[in-house]
Design an enzyme around this catalytic site. Structure first.
Site: not given
Ligand code: RB5
Length: 144
Positions: A8, A65, A67, A98, A133
């Protein structure tokens, strides 16, 4: 290998560096976007990459993204996808050995690039171990 890559806006810069790393290391990359850092919705790109891998047009996928959590959740909704969030290089190894994971997900906001490079090295070096596995992976099925 043919690798589909997506992110993203939060992962846009890191995606560029990952695409370069993949190409430098001999992989054929399908960069599925986004192509600017304008705000987008991660499920759209996670789905594109996941469908490309599930459909066999790519061998594996990489998603990024903020996180890494959102793209993992979204990609795992596509049948046949096992997307794993790699928080460190050991996770990358074990996700292949695994879980026979076919998409690796990274956090752009909480991982540094040297960790990501090492994770990619481990991911491509590791192989699914099969055996017990395989039995477990075969039990991962949509249930409703
Ligand atoms: C975008 O701000 C953020 O929410 C996205 O990149 C991601 O971390 C969502 O899981």
């Amino acid at each position: 290998m043919k690798i589909a890559v997506g992110s993203d806006h939060a992962g846009f810069e890191l995606k560029k560096a990952i695409v370069e790393w993949l190409q430098r290391n001999g992989h054929e990359c399908n960069d599925m976007g986004p192509y600017t850092d304008e705000s987008v919705d991660y499920p759209d790109y996670a789905r594109k990459v996941a469908e490309t891998v599930a459909g066999g047009e790519a061998d594996q996928g990489v998603l990024i993204c903020g996180t890494g959590i959102g793209v993992s959740i979204a990609a795992n909704k596509v049948r046949g996808i096992r997307a794993a969030l790699a928080c460190n290089p050991e996770f990358a190894t074990l996700a292949r050995q695994h879980n026979n994971a076919n998409i690796i997900c990274f956090s752009a906001r909480f991982s540094d690039f040297s960790t990501i490079e090492k994770s990619l090295e481990n991911w491509f070096a590791a192989e699914f171990e099969g055996g017990r596995h395989e039995r477990r992976v075969n039990k991962i099925e949509p249930c409703c």
